[in-house]
Motif scaffolding. Sequence first.
Motif, short mmCIF file in Angstrom:
data_model
loop_
_atom_site.label_atom_id
_atom_site.label_comp_id
_atom_site.label_asym_id
_atom_site.label_seq_id
_atom_site.Cartn_x
_atom_site.Cartn_y
_atom_site.Cartn_z
N HIS A 199 -23.76 -49.09 20.64
CA HIS A 199 -23.34 -49.50 19.30
C HIS A 199 -24.48 -49.42 18.29
O HIS A 199 -24.25 -49.10 17.11
CB HIS A 199 -22.72 -50.90 19.32
N LEU A 207 -18.74 -46.94 19.69
CA LEU A 207 -18.95 -47.85 18.57
C LEU A 207 -19.23 -49.28 19.02
O LEU A 207 -19.85 -50.06 18.28
CB LEU A 207 -17.72 -47.86 17.66
N ILE A 230 -18.95 -53.39 15.78
CA ILE A 230 -18.67 -52.22 14.95
C ILE A 230 -19.25 -52.43 13.56
O ILE A 230 -18.88 -53.36 12.85
CB ILE A 230 -17.15 -51.95 14.86
N ALA A 274 -24.72 -45.81 17.23
CA ALA A 274 -23.63 -45.48 16.30
C ALA A 274 -23.91 -46.04 14.91
O ALA A 274 -23.69 -45.36 13.90
CB ALA A 274 -22.31 -46.02 16.84
#
Length: 272
Positions: A149, A143, A199, A152
């Motif tokens: 990232h 993440l 995130i 994700a």
Amino acid sequence: MGSRFNEEILERTIALYEPYVEAAPSTQSVQRELSFGSHPRNVLDFYPCERPSPILLYVHGGGFVGGGKNINDKFYSNLGKYFADRGFATALMNYRLAPEFAWPKAAEDIAKAVDWLKENRSQNQRIYIIGQSAGACHLATYLTGEDFHAHAARHISGAVLMSGFYDARGSMSPGARSYFGDNTLQCEERSPILATSRIKTPCLLTLAQYDPAGMALQTLALASQLTQTLQTSPPLIWLKDHNHVSTVLSIGSPQDDVGELITRFIKEIEEK
């Protein structure tokens, strides 16, 4: 058993839940040992649903150097049975292990598994990932990692991080050290807790009442860091009467608190 975790506690907890998950209902046809990469551990088991449904991917623990999607003939098939019976197609994956495969190989394997699911099993369903212990660390790296990232953010609709390890700057177990390395600067760069601003996926954090204190503090620190960087508090659930592994071993047993929690988290996202 108290706030301890070792091989003995793992075996005792398995023995506690084994009689209850054996009769977990399932009418699903399991597809086993499906390859998503070139390494022998790049395999997953898939528990399908008859209708299009969200897909759950489970990333096991094991102290960075062990573990697997099947520790015996009942675990972690209990997760596959439970969630498939509730309308979620479920995949249980293996990943490459330290010390032979150090950081960030396990996170690479998560990305490979997601790509395989998107290509081979998804009919535009959302994908959710559950990671427990070392698996939660690998999920957090996926993440937050510089190379992961964005992947994700494109492909994952939600993540459940259960009793994980997120900060490699302090003391580490031998297994964690074999994965993250000994270099102080590298350990800082490799700590997911320091990249929480990357995130973009809704996250549910859990810790167990009887997690060892050092493990519990990792989750509390991650929740604090997420609150600071995102300016909103993530859902953080304290699981009463559970130890480090009973959270996942209990899924499919009469003790339905964890399974219901994860189901509710996913359904809330699906309904938005």
